[in-house]
Design a protein around this motif. Structure first.
Motif, short mmCIF file in Angstrom:
data_model
loop_
_atom_site.label_atom_id
_atom_site.label_comp_id
_atom_site.label_asym_id
_atom_site.label_seq_id
_atom_site.Cartn_x
_atom_site.Cartn_y
_atom_site.Cartn_z
N GLN A 230 0.76 -1.11 -0.18
CA GLN A 230 -0.05 -0.04 0.16
C GLN A 230 0.71 1.29 0.09
OE1 GLN A 230 -3.17 -0.44 -0.45
NE2 GLN A 230 -2.81 -2.68 -0.39
N MET A 231 2.06 1.09 -0.53
CA MET A 231 2.83 2.26 -0.42
C MET A 231 3.34 2.60 -1.87
SD MET A 231 6.48 3.44 1.54
CE MET A 231 5.52 3.36 3.29
N PRO A 232 3.19 3.76 -2.61
CA PRO A 232 3.70 3.92 -3.89
C PRO A 232 5.41 3.84 -3.96
CG PRO A 232 2.14 5.36 -3.44
CD PRO A 232 2.40 4.85 -2.04
N TYR A 233 5.72 3.62 -5.08
CA TYR A 233 7.06 3.33 -5.50
C TYR A 233 7.94 4.40 -4.95
CZ TYR A 233 11.63 2.84 -7.84
OH TYR A 233 12.95 2.94 -8.22
N GLU A 234 7.65 5.73 -5.43
CA GLU A 234 8.32 6.91 -5.08
C GLU A 234 8.38 7.31 -3.59
OE1 GLU A 234 10.26 8.66 -6.94
OE2 GLU A 234 9.89 7.51 -8.76
N ALA A 235 7.42 7.04 -2.85
CA ALA A 235 7.19 7.03 -1.51
C ALA A 235 8.18 6.20 -0.61
CB ALA A 235 5.57 7.23 -1.05
N ALA A 236 8.07 4.75 -1.19
CA ALA A 236 9.14 4.02 -0.52
C ALA A 236 10.49 4.30 -0.99
CB ALA A 236 8.66 2.52 -1.27
N LYS A 237 10.86 4.69 -2.07
CA LYS A 237 12.16 5.31 -2.65
C LYS A 237 12.80 6.22 -1.67
CE LYS A 237 14.82 6.84 -6.50
NZ LYS A 237 14.63 7.31 -7.85
N TYR A 243 19.68 4.46 2.12
CA TYR A 243 19.76 2.96 2.17
C TYR A 243 20.95 2.48 3.03
CZ TYR A 243 17.35 4.19 -2.32
OH TYR A 243 16.41 4.67 -3.24
N THR A 244 21.05 3.10 4.03
CA THR A 244 22.25 2.90 5.04
C THR A 244 21.62 1.89 6.29
OG1 THR A 244 21.86 5.12 6.13
CG2 THR A 244 23.47 4.84 4.16
N LYS A 245 20.45 2.02 6.42
CA LYS A 245 19.70 1.40 7.60
C LYS A 245 18.54 0.95 7.40
CE LYS A 245 18.45 6.03 9.43
NZ LYS A 245 18.07 6.87 10.55
N ILE A 246 18.04 0.02 8.56
CA ILE A 246 16.65 -0.18 8.40
C ILE A 246 15.79 1.04 8.96
CG2 ILE A 246 14.73 -2.04 9.50
CD1 ILE A 246 16.62 -3.43 7.92
N VAL A 247 14.79 1.42 8.07
CA VAL A 247 14.04 2.51 8.48
C VAL A 247 12.68 2.08 9.04
CG1 VAL A 247 14.90 3.87 6.88
CG2 VAL A 247 13.02 2.76 6.16
N GLU A 248 12.43 0.79 8.77
CA GLU A 248 11.02 0.22 9.44
C GLU A 248 11.04 -1.41 9.18
OE1 GLU A 248 6.05 0.31 9.56
OE2 GLU A 248 7.46 1.68 7.90
N GLU A 249 10.87 -1.92 10.05
CA GLU A 249 10.88 -3.42 9.88
C GLU A 249 9.49 -3.83 9.33
OE1 GLU A 249 12.01 -5.97 13.34
OE2 GLU A 249 14.10 -4.93 13.25
N ASN A 277 16.43 -2.58 -1.19
CA ASN A 277 16.39 -1.36 -0.36
C ASN A 277 15.07 -0.93 0.14
OD1 ASN A 277 19.31 -1.60 0.32
ND2 ASN A 277 19.63 -0.20 -1.45
N ARG A 278 14.06 -0.79 -0.85
CA ARG A 278 13.01 0.12 -0.55
C ARG A 278 12.07 -0.79 0.32
NH1 ARG A 278 15.01 0.58 -5.63
NH2 ARG A 278 15.88 2.60 -6.07
N SER A 279 12.20 -2.06 0.66
CA SER A 279 11.34 -2.68 1.52
C SER A 279 11.51 -2.11 2.70
CB SER A 279 11.70 -4.17 1.32
OG SER A 279 12.91 -4.41 1.55
N GLU A 280 12.71 -2.27 3.32
CA GLU A 280 12.94 -1.90 4.74
C GLU A 280 13.92 -1.06 4.99
OE1 GLU A 280 11.42 -5.79 7.21
OE2 GLU A 280 13.85 -5.56 7.08
N GLY A 281 14.54 -0.39 3.72
CA GLY A 281 15.73 0.37 3.93
C GLY A 281 17.10 0.17 3.52
#
Length: 294
Positions: A230-237, A243-249, A277-281
Motif C-alpha cells: 500500500q505504498m507507492p514506489y516513489e514514497a518507498a524510495k 539505504y544505510t539502515k533499516i527504517v522500518e521492519e 532496499n526500498r522494502s525496509e531501507g
C-alpha cells in the motif's frame, strides 16, 4: 549456519554507494565503482560465510546485456554464484507507457510483446556466447499492471513459453493481483515456470499469493521483497534513501518470506530470495535478519 544450500539470498542490484562501509570496504573511484564492486559483493560475509549467492540484475530490464558485459561479470563472481536477470521490457510490456523515454512509441501498442524469436535472438544468445549458462539464475519476466484480460494474458504466456528454449529457467512476476489463480497457475506449471512472490505496493501479502496459487509451479521459486504494501514506489524510495539502515521492519513480510522458503526447502525446491532496499531501507540487513530467522 545450518542454512539449506537450496536457499540463495541476494539483493536487487548491487551498485549502491550507500553500502560503502558496510558491504564495500575497498576504495573505489566514483567512475569505476559500479563496474568493479561485484566481486566484493560476492565476498561479503555474515557469520563467517558468504551472505550473497545470487543477485538480481535490474539493469537488463532496460537493455539486454552484451556478451562482453557478461564476461566482465564472470571475472568477478565465484564458481557457485548465480545471477538472476530481468528480461528486457521490449518483451514484457504490451503497450508503451506515456513516458518521454519511449519517444514516438509512447502510448502505442508494442508489436514485440512476448515475441519468442526476439527473446531467443537478442536476449539469450549473449549468454551462450559468453558461456554464462552455469551462472544464470532464473530470468525474471516483470509484467507491470496492464489492461489485458486474464484469458488473453495467459494465452499469450502459454504460447510464448511453448517456443522458448528449455535449458534456461524462467519466472513470471505480475502486478495485476486478479491474475492469481488456477488459469495462471496452470500455464506456469505446464512449462515449469515459477511465479515470483513479490512484496510490492499493490499486490496481496506473500502468504495470500501462495493461497491463491495453491502450490509452487516449478522446481524452484523466487521471492522479491520490493516495497511496503500500500505504498507507492516513489514514497518507498524517498522513505528508504540513502539505504544505510533499516527504517522500518515489516514483520508480516519477514514471517511470510520465512514460511514460503521453508515450504520450498521441505519440497526440495530451490529458493531465490531477492531483497530491495526500498522494502525496509537496507537490503543487506534485511537479508541478515531473514537468515537469522531461518
Amino acid at each position: 549456519m545450518s542454512l539449506s544450500p537450496l536457499i540463495r539470498f541476494g539483493t536487487s542490484t548491487w551498485t549502491y554507494e550507500g553500502w560503502q562501509g558496510q558491504v564495500y570496504t575497498r576504495p573505489y573511484a566514483k567512475t569505476t565503482f559500479a563496474r568493479e564492486c561485484l566481486g566484493e559483493y560476492c565476498q561479503y560475509q555474515y557469520k563467517d560465510e558468504p551472505l550473497f549467492r545470487t543477485v538480481c540484475n535490474d539493469a537488463t530490464f532496460y537493455r539486454p546485456p552484451t556478451a562482453n558485459q557478461l564476461r566482465r561479470y564472470l571475472d568477478q563472481i565465484p564458481e557457485d554464484f548465480e545471477m538472476c536477470f530481468k528480461v528486457w521490457e521490449e518483451i514484457t510490456i504490451p503497450r508503451y507507457a506515456t513516458q518521454a523515454r519511449y519517444g514516438a512509441k509512447a502510448g502505442q501498442p508494442n508489436p514485440r510483446f512476448l515475441d519468442p524469436t526476439l527473446f531467443k535472438d537478442l536476449v539469450l544468445i549473449p549468454y551462450r556466447e559468453a558461456r554464462f549458462e552455469p551462472h544464470t539464475g532464473p530470468f525474471l519476466f516483470e509484467f507491470q499492471r496492464h489492461g489485458l484480460s486474464a484469458h488473453e494474458f495467459c494465452a499469450r504466456l502459454d504460447e510464448f513459453f511453448r517456443q522458448v528454449p528449455k535449458d534456461f529457467r524462467y519466472a513470471v512476476e505480475i502486478r495485476n493481483a486478479g491474475l492469481l489463480g488456477p488459469d495462471y497457475h496452470q500455464v506456469l506449471e505446464a512449462h515449469g515456470v515459477a511465479h515470483v512472490y513479490n512484496h510490492w505496493s499493490y499486490m496481496p501479502q506473500l502468504a495470500e499469493q501462495h493461497r491463491r496459487m495453491g502450490s509452487f509451479t516449478a522446481p524452484f521459486t523466487v521471492l522479491r521483497l520490493l516495497t511496503p504494501l500500500q505504498m507507492p514506489y516513489e514514497a518507498a524510495k524517498k522513505r528508504a534513501a540513502p539505504y544505510t539502515k533499516i527504517v522500518e521492519e515489516l514483520p508480516d513480510m519477514r514471517r511470510d518470506t520465512v514460511e514460503l522458503v521453508k515450504k520450498a526447502v521441505v519440497e526440495k525446491r530451490q529458493a531465490y530470495l531477492l531483497v530491495n532496499n526500498r522494502s525496509e531501507g537496507n537490503a543487506p540487513l534485511t537479508v541478515q535478519a531473514l537468515v537469522d530467522r531461518l
